[in-house]
Write an enzyme that holds these catalytic residues in place. Sequence first.
Site, PDB file in Angstrom:
ATOM      1  N   GLY A 179     -26.459  27.609 -61.032  1.00 20.38           N
ATOM      2  CA  GLY A 179     -27.699  27.405 -60.301  1.00 20.38           C
ATOM      3  C   GLY A 179     -28.268  28.719 -59.797  1.00 20.38           C
ATOM      4  N   SER A 180     -28.943  28.666 -58.657  1.00 23.35           N
ATOM      5  CA  SER A 180     -29.767  29.800 -58.224  1.00 23.35           C
ATOM      6  C   SER A 180     -28.983  31.013 -57.745  1.00 23.35           C
ATOM      7  CB  SER A 180     -30.731  29.344 -57.124  1.00 23.35           C
ATOM      8  OG  SER A 180     -31.641  28.394 -57.639  1.00 23.35           O
ATOM      9  N   THR A 181     -27.683  30.885 -57.430  1.00 26.05           N
ATOM     10  CA  THR A 181     -26.919  32.084 -57.091  1.00 26.05           C
ATOM     11  C   THR A 181     -26.862  33.042 -58.285  1.00 26.05           C
ATOM     12  OG1 THR A 181     -24.872  30.926 -57.672  1.00 26.05           O
ATOM     13  CG2 THR A 181     -25.511  30.945 -55.344  1.00 26.05           C
TER      14      THR A 181
END
Length: 634
Positions: A290-292
């Site tokens: 995801g966004s990490t």
Amino acid sequence: MFVKKIDARIRITFLIFTLLFFLVVFKVFYIQVFDYKKLSALAKDLWSRDLPIEASRGLILDRNGVVLADNLTTTSLVLIPNQIKNKEEVAKKLADILNVSYKEMYAHVSKQTSIERVHPEGRRLSFEIADKISALELEGVYLVKEAKRYYPYGNLLSHVLGYVGIDNQGLSGLELEYDKYLTGEAGAIKYFSDAKGNRLNLSDVYVAPQDGLNIQLTIDINIQKSLERELDNVVDMFSPEMALAVVMNPKTGEILGMSSRPNFDPNNYQNYSTEELSRNLPIWASYEPGSTFKIITTSAVVEEGLIDLDKDEFFDSGSVQVDTARIKCWKAGGHGHQTFLQVLQNSCNPGFVKMGQLLGKEKLFSYLDLFGFGEKTGIDLNGEGKGIIFNLDQVGNVELATTAFGQGVSVTPIQQVTAVSAVLNGGNLYQPYVVKNVMEKETGNVIQKTDPKVVRKTISKKTSKIMRRALESVVAKGGGKAAFIEGYRIGGKTGTAQKVEDGRYLVNNYIMSFVGIVPSNDPEAVLYIAIDNPKNTAQLSSYTTTPVARKILLDIIDALGIEKQDGEMAKDLEWTDKITYKVPNVVGKDVKEAKKRLENFTVEYSGTGEKVISQSPEAGEKLAEGGTVRLLLN
């Protein structure tokens, strides 16, 4: 003539017998003087029997010397069947004490062997049972010392430490990985008996056991306790399918803390399933980040000079079309005009699609290789996963776009925290490790030391500095505000990843994650936390992982003694935030002047007089509007 022949024969015979006599005397003398020790030892080997004395395993310590894996002294039952005269009586008495069948115990006492270890019912006996057996004073029945592994903190660090079996052999975790160091050499009490097993009247010989070596970890117990507490709270609040957290020193690769749920108590490992015992999730679990993952994409475009985060802009209409796929932003209608720094702060997927297109698949995936995705980090723990990265020939425009914002690839938590550490520390990808030293138990001398190991260079120091500031801005002004800590420079990035099952994305089933950095200007610790499918909460990382991360970051600050820093970014206030002000210096002022300067606070006085001689909090500290300032008057 005949007599002479007889005399000659007698002389020859006498000479032969005399020679043989001297040979026998010489042989006896040689045996008694020169071969005595050797033959005596061989004879003793024929007569001697060993009652084994188990060595204690080496201790496992945290970085500060706190014992995480210890030993308890127990006793076990050993029989010499040939010395037991009344086998029926002995079998009955032992069966009653050990609560086993007479038939089973009789098989032990009558077994045709020199020494019989009663296993498992006679192993690691309680003091109460051992005393009962000792009080019987049965011939041929012995109690010998054994060491039992004991974990004083129960579930703490369980998957990293692992556990040992009934014979004190390492079966998982560090107990298995470092078993050859932790295992000592058994000793014995040597007694002497004849061929029938009857004890001879010779002194027993004691051979001391040699305990195993100690192992000192990079783990800080105070940070580890924080992880354990907060993960327990996560389980209580959200009932997730799993939860995990890792803390790393980005300058060395040392793991300061590591835990996951579900976990287990290694003192009672028999009560858990193989799955619970074997899956050390921070190094084994593999899922879409995801966004990490956007930290890596942003680092790549900055390093390649393709984007100036502050100057270059991107217009977000709410979605972007890539071939036949429409990729949406989480915000309906989009974010409109924004700088690419704001793209990172807002975690705007269309903006990251643009970054991926600017890089191209060869360049983006070369950075994934540089940062170690798709391969094991080499951490000194067993069971590490590799994750899954697209083969370059399978990457089309859609795969390029989704990879840029962390979808479609699968990575492990340890890969993520290691890669982010490289982004922050000046570009060095370190190999993570949990064992700091192997030491002698008695002297504490270090016989094997793990030094930090740089695997390779990833990005420049210049890009690393830009990324540290960018990630601080995410916490001060973007989606990571819940991790903001007044007076400290905290960086971070949220992540919300959809889960895949049978090739399809699940609905309302996400892995929430957060990467936290403290302090962002000179990182001492990188925290990664992930929660799988939290219940009874909004499916947003800012509501789940980020507040939990803040509590852990506060504990990390205390554990590492991190001082407050100047120059932190001002937080963009939300409606739930209280306004804070710096407390002015009013020492030496009269009461009227002091009250005027402290108009944003509640003022309390101690003593009498017109002059302020002391104040609390001190000047320069930040305090929420309406907070109390105490003044001491003269």
